[in-house]
Enzyme design. Sequence first.
Site, PDB file in Angstrom:
ATOM      1  N   LYS A 100       0.849  -1.187   0.000  1.00  0.00           N
ATOM      2  CA  LYS A 100       0.000   0.000   0.000  1.00  0.00           C
ATOM      3  C   LYS A 100       0.886   1.240   0.000  1.00  0.00           C
ATOM      4  O   LYS A 100       1.563   1.533   0.977  1.00  0.00           O
ATOM      5  CB  LYS A 100      -0.923   0.052   1.214  1.00  0.00           C
ATOM      6  CG  LYS A 100      -1.817   1.306   1.213  1.00  0.00           C
ATOM      7  CD  LYS A 100      -2.401   1.600   2.573  1.00  0.00           C
ATOM      8  CE  LYS A 100      -3.164   2.934   2.579  1.00  0.00           C
ATOM      9  NZ  LYS A 100      -2.311   4.094   2.251  1.00  0.00           N
ATOM     10  N   GLU A 130       9.227   1.492  11.059  1.00  0.00           N
ATOM     11  CA  GLU A 130      10.204   2.580  10.945  1.00  0.00           C
ATOM     12  C   GLU A 130       9.422   3.877  11.085  1.00  0.00           C
ATOM     13  O   GLU A 130       8.680   4.270  10.184  1.00  0.00           O
ATOM     14  CB  GLU A 130      10.936   2.548   9.606  1.00  0.00           C
ATOM     15  CG  GLU A 130      12.025   3.605   9.522  1.00  0.00           C
ATOM     16  CD  GLU A 130      12.667   3.703   8.162  1.00  0.00           C
ATOM     17  OE1 GLU A 130      12.972   4.837   7.733  1.00  0.00           O
ATOM     18  OE2 GLU A 130      12.853   2.649   7.510  1.00  0.00           O
ATOM     19  N   CYS A 183      12.674  11.110   8.146  1.00  0.00           N
ATOM     20  CA  CYS A 183      12.719  10.695   9.550  1.00  0.00           C
ATOM     21  C   CYS A 183      14.138  10.660  10.098  1.00  0.00           C
ATOM     22  O   CYS A 183      14.344  10.702  11.308  1.00  0.00           O
ATOM     23  CB  CYS A 183      12.056   9.326   9.717  1.00  0.00           C
ATOM     24  SG  CYS A 183      12.758   8.040   8.668  1.00  0.00           S
ATOM     25  N   GLU A 225       8.653  15.988  16.448  1.00  0.00           N
ATOM     26  CA  GLU A 225       9.076  15.839  15.056  1.00  0.00           C
ATOM     27  C   GLU A 225       8.224  16.752  14.176  1.00  0.00           C
ATOM     28  O   GLU A 225       7.003  16.611  14.113  1.00  0.00           O
ATOM     29  CB  GLU A 225       8.939  14.395  14.585  1.00  0.00           C
ATOM     30  CG  GLU A 225       9.473  14.207  13.173  1.00  0.00           C
ATOM     31  CD  GLU A 225       9.312  12.805  12.642  1.00  0.00           C
ATOM     32  OE1 GLU A 225      10.217  12.321  11.950  1.00  0.00           O
ATOM     33  OE2 GLU A 225       8.263  12.187  12.920  1.00  0.00           O
TER      34      GLU A 225
END
Length: 486
Positions: free
Chosen positions: A180, A254, A289, A390
């Site tokens: 996906k 992750e 990231c 973040e």
Amino acid sequence: MNQFKTIPAATGRMLIEGQLSESLGGKWITCISPSTGADIGKVPDGTTGDVERAVSAAQSAQTNWAALSVAQRAHYLLKLADALAASTDELLAIEVASTGNSITGMKGDISSCIERLRYFAGLGYELQGNTIPESSNKLNLTLREPYGVVGRIVAFNHPLAMAVHGIASPLVAGNTVILKPSEQCPLSATLLGEIASKVLPAGVLSIVTGGAEVGNAIVRHPQVKRLSFVGSVRTGLAIQRAAAEVAVKSISLELGGKNPFIVFPDAPIEQVAKAAVLGMNFIWQGQSCSSTSRLFVHDSIYDEVVQHVTEHVRAIRIGDPFEDDTQMGAIVSQAHLASIENYVRIGQDEGARLVAGGKRPTGTGFEKGNWFEPTVFSEVRQDMRVAREEIFGPILSILRWSDTDEVIDMANSVEYGLTAAVWTSDITKAITTAKRLQSGYIWINGVNTHVRSVPFGGYKNSGTGRERGIEELYSYTEEKSIQITL
């Protein structure tokens, strides 16, 4: 003018049962260019029924796929790599148009895809078991066998790279894959499906586009025993919860990062400044990231480093992502741009000093699209939100420190632990600092480089599992023990 400048609107389709397919629901997702705001295509908005079709096809294909020899599966992966290489120009055009990332950066992504397929094709023979001694009349051995059907859900920032990286190791291990892509940048994945439909046996790879319904259906399907996800911590936690409600599954994640870059007073200032800008991944608009978004600089050289970093950041060329000299493109969506702008306001309200950027650029070419200047805050404290959360955007926070224990405590104080960098000429200091940092991937006197076989993954809420090497390949197998009495 670059040959990829004008991109015709594309209609992507899902890959299910070896055929290009529309959604059972008949709906579509419109794809918007981050740099122009223009409609650049559409893909099917998949449903639970589409996932069910894909899983059924994957189950039917998996037995025969696993029965192939390692050499035969590797041959298919090499054919897919060659087919992608032959379609590089088309893939690159779609990637740049749909992500807003610069063409320079995306060229590296395309080549990395091809290299990753070839790497794992050659790694298949390393799926070895063991023999374990016990007694003269017994032989104990282990085998590695595929899970069966594997689900991979990937993020928007490197759409094709994450898609291809996500299928290479499970396929060579004998699994079939349901992929996906992110609903924000799904076009290149549908082109991957079109290419794969001509290379791979039907059902071995399925690509189902769509939103939360598709993701949830993959996660909750009882026949998808192994899952991998790249994205936010919040979604990763939701996946763990949802998967646990239906079956015991193996899950690798992750997730995010708020990564520290620690500069000791003996580090070379100009090299540090260049590395800090490189590590922030402005080439991806900070949408990575692994970005080292917290720069911890020793008090004795703090002002000089801030000055040099600011100069380098102000010199970054923002512009048309199709131009070769562009160093930073556009933010992926209007909603994400609004979030970044909000963090600038938060940083200023909390007392951080804005020394570069902090606003949308002006001038010709920036009237439409999701543009934002590369941004630097100095005099940031670790208790500020811009240092804890973040942002996933082009905002670098520079913090001041004077005590080694203190800076390590600050570096480890966030929920994340993905990457880190340590700069010093004292190798003992470098190693001892690296060992104390709660991060899964650490550079010493370097930043932002990745070696093919070195495992990558995070500590704490940055995730579970490791990818990019033999550990990743093993993670797509289950270990079976056999005891033979002679």
